[in-house]
Design a protein around this motif. Structure first.
Motif, mmCIF file in Angstrom:
data_model
loop_
_atom_site.group_PDB
_atom_site.id
_atom_site.type_symbol
_atom_site.label_atom_id
_atom_site.label_comp_id
_atom_site.label_asym_id
_atom_site.label_seq_id
_atom_site.Cartn_x
_atom_site.Cartn_y
_atom_site.Cartn_z
ATOM 1 N N THR B 119 -11.538 3.363 10.235
ATOM 2 C CA THR B 119 -11.675 3.035 8.815
ATOM 3 C C THR B 119 -10.303 2.593 8.311
ATOM 4 O O THR B 119 -9.295 2.752 9.016
ATOM 5 C CB THR B 119 -12.149 4.256 7.997
ATOM 6 O OG1 THR B 119 -11.322 5.371 8.330
ATOM 7 C CG2 THR B 119 -13.591 4.607 8.297
ATOM 8 N N ASP B 120 -10.267 2.066 7.104
ATOM 9 C CA ASP B 120 -8.994 1.592 6.556
ATOM 10 C C ASP B 120 -8.016 2.742 6.384
ATOM 11 O O ASP B 120 -8.395 3.835 5.987
ATOM 12 C CB ASP B 120 -9.218 0.970 5.176
ATOM 13 C CG ASP B 120 -9.992 -0.317 5.257
ATOM 14 O OD1 ASP B 120 -9.359 -1.365 5.425
ATOM 15 O OD2 ASP B 120 -11.235 -0.275 5.166
ATOM 16 N N ARG B 121 -6.751 2.467 6.693
ATOM 17 C CA ARG B 121 -5.707 3.444 6.349
ATOM 18 C C ARG B 121 -5.184 3.033 4.974
ATOM 19 O O ARG B 121 -4.645 1.931 4.817
ATOM 20 C CB ARG B 121 -4.586 3.421 7.388
ATOM 21 C CG ARG B 121 -3.513 4.469 7.078
ATOM 22 C CD ARG B 121 -2.548 4.626 8.221
ATOM 23 N NE ARG B 121 -1.745 3.419 8.397
ATOM 24 C CZ ARG B 121 -0.783 3.301 9.303
ATOM 25 N NH1 ARG B 121 -0.527 4.278 10.134
ATOM 26 N NH2 ARG B 121 -0.104 2.179 9.396
ATOM 27 N N VAL B 122 -5.375 3.903 4.000
ATOM 28 C CA VAL B 122 -4.945 3.545 2.649
ATOM 29 C C VAL B 122 -3.899 4.526 2.144
ATOM 30 O O VAL B 122 -3.825 5.665 2.593
ATOM 31 C CB VAL B 122 -6.138 3.481 1.661
ATOM 32 C CG1 VAL B 122 -7.147 2.447 2.103
ATOM 33 C CG2 VAL B 122 -6.808 4.833 1.506
ATOM 34 N N PHE B 123 -3.091 4.058 1.245
ATOM 35 C CA PHE B 123 -2.094 4.884 0.565
ATOM 36 C C PHE B 123 -2.271 4.680 -0.932
ATOM 37 O O PHE B 123 -2.747 3.636 -1.359
ATOM 38 C CB PHE B 123 -0.683 4.507 1.016
ATOM 39 C CG PHE B 123 -0.423 4.818 2.463
ATOM 40 C CD1 PHE B 123 -0.127 6.113 2.876
ATOM 41 C CD2 PHE B 123 -0.513 3.823 3.429
ATOM 42 C CE1 PHE B 123 0.082 6.411 4.222
ATOM 43 C CE2 PHE B 123 -0.301 4.106 4.773
ATOM 44 C CZ PHE B 123 -0.003 5.407 5.173
ATOM 45 N N PRO B 124 -1.906 5.680 -1.721
ATOM 46 C CA PRO B 124 -2.194 5.580 -3.154
ATOM 47 C C PRO B 124 -1.263 4.619 -3.892
ATOM 48 O O PRO B 124 -0.102 4.450 -3.524
ATOM 49 C CB PRO B 124 -1.980 7.012 -3.653
ATOM 50 C CG PRO B 124 -1.058 7.640 -2.677
ATOM 51 C CD PRO B 124 -1.301 6.980 -1.357
ATOM 52 N N ILE B 125 -1.817 3.997 -4.913
ATOM 53 C CA ILE B 125 -1.044 3.257 -5.913
ATOM 54 C C ILE B 125 -1.415 3.928 -7.228
ATOM 55 O O ILE B 125 -2.602 4.188 -7.441
ATOM 56 C CB ILE B 125 -1.451 1.771 -5.949
ATOM 57 C CG1 ILE B 125 -1.237 1.107 -4.588
ATOM 58 C CG2 ILE B 125 -0.681 1.020 -7.047
ATOM 59 C CD1 ILE B 125 -1.823 -0.292 -4.499
ATOM 60 N N PRO B 126 -0.474 4.239 -8.096
ATOM 61 C CA PRO B 126 -0.850 4.872 -9.355
ATOM 62 C C PRO B 126 -1.952 4.073 -10.041
ATOM 63 O O PRO B 126 -1.814 2.857 -10.198
ATOM 64 C CB PRO B 126 0.458 4.850 -10.173
ATOM 65 C CG PRO B 126 1.537 4.844 -9.132
ATOM 66 C CD PRO B 126 0.991 4.041 -7.980
ATOM 67 N N GLY B 127 -3.028 4.741 -10.420
ATOM 68 C CA GLY B 127 -4.124 4.065 -11.106
ATOM 69 C C GLY B 127 -5.229 3.554 -10.202
ATOM 70 O O GLY B 127 -6.212 2.998 -10.683
ATOM 71 N N TRP B 128 -5.089 3.792 -8.901
ATOM 72 C CA TRP B 128 -6.039 3.187 -7.950
ATOM 73 C C TRP B 128 -7.411 3.842 -7.987
ATOM 74 O O TRP B 128 -8.340 3.352 -7.351
ATOM 75 C CB TRP B 128 -5.478 3.211 -6.519
ATOM 76 C CG TRP B 128 -5.421 4.587 -5.893
ATOM 77 C CD1 TRP B 128 -5.054 5.744 -6.504
ATOM 78 C CD2 TRP B 128 -5.739 4.930 -4.544
ATOM 79 N NE1 TRP B 128 -5.114 6.788 -5.608
ATOM 80 C CE2 TRP B 128 -5.531 6.309 -4.390
ATOM 81 C CE3 TRP B 128 -6.162 4.191 -3.428
ATOM 82 C CZ2 TRP B 128 -5.740 6.989 -3.187
ATOM 83 C CZ3 TRP B 128 -6.371 4.866 -2.235
ATOM 84 C CH2 TRP B 128 -6.159 6.236 -2.123
ATOM 85 N N GLU B 129 -7.566 4.921 -8.776
ATOM 86 C CA GLU B 129 -8.869 5.571 -8.850
ATOM 87 C C GLU B 129 -9.812 4.822 -9.804
ATOM 88 O O GLU B 129 -11.006 5.114 -9.854
ATOM 89 C CB GLU B 129 -8.717 7.035 -9.279
ATOM 90 C CG GLU B 129 -8.198 7.262 -10.697
ATOM 91 C CD GLU B 129 -6.670 7.135 -10.807
ATOM 92 O OE1 GLU B 129 -6.039 6.694 -9.815
ATOM 93 O OE2 GLU B 129 -6.116 7.452 -11.875
ATOM 94 N N ALA B 130 -9.283 3.850 -10.539
ATOM 95 C CA ALA B 130 -10.121 3.080 -11.458
ATOM 96 C C ALA B 130 -11.115 2.227 -10.674
ATOM 97 O O ALA B 130 -10.794 1.720 -9.600
ATOM 98 C CB ALA B 130 -9.248 2.189 -12.335
ATOM 99 N N PRO B 131 -12.321 2.050 -11.211
ATOM 100 C CA PRO B 131 -13.273 1.201 -10.516
ATOM 101 C C PRO B 131 -12.744 -0.227 -10.421
ATOM 102 O O PRO B 131 -12.124 -0.723 -11.363
ATOM 103 C CB PRO B 131 -14.536 1.278 -11.378
ATOM 104 C CG PRO B 131 -14.130 1.899 -12.670
ATOM 105 C CD PRO B 131 -12.877 2.668 -12.418
ATOM 106 N N GLY B 132 -12.969 -0.864 -9.288
ATOM 107 C CA GLY B 132 -12.444 -2.209 -9.080
ATOM 108 C C GLY B 132 -11.401 -2.240 -7.981
ATOM 109 O O GLY B 132 -10.961 -3.299 -7.571
ATOM 110 N N CYS B 133 -11.006 -1.037 -7.493
ATOM 111 C CA CYS B 133 -10.113 -0.951 -6.330
ATOM 112 C C CYS B 133 -10.970 -0.687 -5.098
ATOM 113 O O CYS B 133 -11.836 0.182 -5.128
ATOM 114 C CB CYS B 133 -9.132 0.208 -6.477
ATOM 115 S SG CYS B 133 -7.611 -0.259 -7.262
#
Lengths: 100, 456
Positions: B119-133
């Motif tokens: 699966t994708d390896r992802v790291f957080p960006i502030p605000g990334w929990e908003a729909p559309g990410c």
């Protein structure tokens, strides 16, 4: 009114239409669409996350992140990204809508 | 006379399909468990039957490969026991626990080949929990399997071959690409060139994609730092704030896809107690794909991220190992082919090393210095501050302890999308190498199970 949808079809529209209901609103989709596709194309979002009640709109689309759950009218949970639309399907983006 | 026992393959991506193909050639009838509705895995994912798009449209340069593999697998459908829409949610020695169209069942095996993919390896960006990410893989699945763009304009942030490929594919479909923000620098890329030259055609394809994006006027940034995802008060994202070290600007977007390469799906091998390679968090296999655990073999991206071609050679190698262990005699031609597969595999490992150097993940220090309110664990809404406090106050050196204390990694994705960040935070806090940190332990069920009063 639902906001302008963010997702957009890029072809393959030569398909039979399928009718479903999302939170009681009639939604027209195409055969082969996932429930998530149908929801996104109508400017909707999936269930709110459990903590800050912000709506979600899917993330991984491969059935791994589990953030796109919706509920069916018989209170089953579906992953919107890997469930195909079916004629007459009723889904709810909150468990309350499904009568819980 | 050999008694073959039950052979089970988990996964029907390129590795699982190749394994099945080779076993069938020798008259064996493996059971193939597929979480997807159709074989193909993620890279050769098939669109729903109702779509009538050409292979060329969907798979681009990989169209011929995809078609051959699909056709070959379709031809053996009746010779195998293929079970789509079925997930393995737990396992112990000799037995798998399945959830599929027939409800919950168990399945015993004598030989098990795990081809669980990545699966994708992802790291957080502030605000990334908003729909559309979305994850990069998610954006690609929308294109390939649903003929859909998740947003127009859409932006891409991260590092790795998928970043460029998915952005380029969106461009091909006429979607407006608002920008590609690669967190790796041009220097990283140049330093990796000697390894990338091992597969010149593939490397050239990547360079061509980058060039095509740039040529089409897409803003392409190397060495970019995503600062924050901006969003409306009512939710959906509106843009990405980013910096290139000199200036910070904001680009409006209607969707953002992010990813830093891939991570192996190792939950099943962990549950089955396959040890990891010392100092590396990946399941241990010999050069043929055998694990140290009797009867368990691994192939494909689920054991090491090497890509689709390597998954295919890996699948064939694992099948060859199964056959050898069952006492089957190989013809000299098969032996020659196996030698060729091993040589190819070595070459692809070299190339993968180059990709890892060219596109490193964001550095641990940078991650742990993100704003404290940044959400690390999307499922359980755990912030960087909460994790940092536990790591510091409890002298936590183990992400499993962090999980116990904060619930990060305990949610419905089971740590798939925060595990890499947790590991990075612990390395930043403790100064230890990532390889010294205990691995994220898998727990069954590895997927949430529906629990119905009336069983289906």
């Amino acid at each position: 009114m639902a906001p302008r949808p963010r997702a957009k079809r890029l072809g393959a529209i030569d398909r039979r239409s399928v009718h479903l209901q999302v939170d009681g609103i009639a939604v027209q989709a195409l055969e082969g669409d996932t429930v998530l596709t149908a929801i996104l194309l109508h400017g909707g979002q999936t269930g709110a996350d459990a903590f800050n009640q912000t709506k979600q709109a899917g993330f991984c689309l491969m059935g791994a992140c589990q953030s796109c759950w919706v509920w069916t009218s018989n209170a089953q949970r579906l992953r919107a990204c890997d469930a195909e639309v079916k004629e007459g399907l009723e889904v709810f983006t909150t468990s309350k809508g499904a009568g819980w | 006379m050999v008694t073959d026992g039950q052979i089970v393959i988990v996964g029907a991506g390129p590795a699982g399909m190749e394994t099945a193909l080779k076993l069938v050639k020798f008259g064996l009838q493996p059971i193939v468990i597929d979480a997807g509705a159709h074989s193909g895995g993620q890279i050769y994912r098939r669109p729903p039957v109702a779509h009538k798009r050409s292979y060329r449209t969907i798979y681009g340069a990989d169209a011929v490969k995809a078609r051959h593999l699909h056709d070959a697998f379709d031809a053996i459908r009746n010779a195998i026991d293929y079970r789509p829409n079925t997930r393995v949610w737990a396992a112990h020695a000799g037995e798998l626990f399945l959830d599929g169209p027939d409800g919950r069942t168990t399945l015993t095996y004598d030989k098990l080949i795990l081809c669980t993919g990545a699966t994708d390896r992802v790291f957080p960006i502030p605000g990334w929990e908003a729909p559309g990410c979305y994850s990069l893989g998610g954006a690609q699945i929308a294109l390939k399997s649903q003929a859909l763009t998740l947003g127009d304009p859409i932006g891409f942030v991260g590092a790795g071959p998928l970043l460029w490929l998915v952005a380029w594919q969106h461009l091909q479909f006429g979607v407006q690409v608002a920008g590609v923000w690669c967190t790796a620098t041009r220097r990283d890329l140049f330093r990796a060139l000697p390894w990338l030259a091992l597969r010149p055609r593939l490397a050239f394809r990547g360079v061509r994609q980058i060039f095509a994006l740039w040529h089409a006027g897409v803003p392409v940034q190397f060495g970019a730092h995503p600062v924050a995802v901006t969003a409306n008060a009512d939710g959906p994202i509106t843009g990405l704030r980013w910096s290139n070290g000199r200036k910070t600007s904001e680009t409006p977007l209607r969707a953002l896809a992010l990813g830093w390469h891939l991570r192996s799906e190792t939950q099943l091998s962990h549950l089955l107690e396959v040890p990891s390679v010392s100092g590396q968090h990946r399941p241990m296999i010999d050069s043929a794909g055998r694990s140290p655990v009797q009867g368990i073999y691994l192939a494909g991206d689920g054991v090491e991220i090497l890509g689709a071609d390597a998954a295919r050679t890996g699948g064939r190698m694992a099948a060859t190992a199964v056959l050898a262990d069952l006492g089957y005699q190989q013809t000299w031609l098969d032996k020659l082919k196996s030698i060729a597969d091993r040589a190819k595999h070595a070459q692809m490992r070299g190339f993968a090393k180059g990709l890892a150097r060219a596109f490193p993940p964001p550095c641990a220090k940078r991650l742990s210095s993100l704003p404290e309110t940044t959400i690390v664990c999307r499922c359980e809404n755990v912030t960087l501050a909460a994790i940092g406090a536990v790591a510091e106050n409890w002298k936590c050196q183990d992400i499993n302890r962090i999980k116990a204390l904060t619930r990060a990694g305990m949610g419905r994705c089971q740590g798939r999308y925060c595990g890499a960040t947790l590991a990075a935070i612990v390395t930043a806090e403790t100064g230890r190498a990532q390889s010294e940190i205990p691995e994220h332990r898998a727990q069954a069920p590895i997927y949430p199970l529906p629990f119905n009063v009336d069983d289906r």
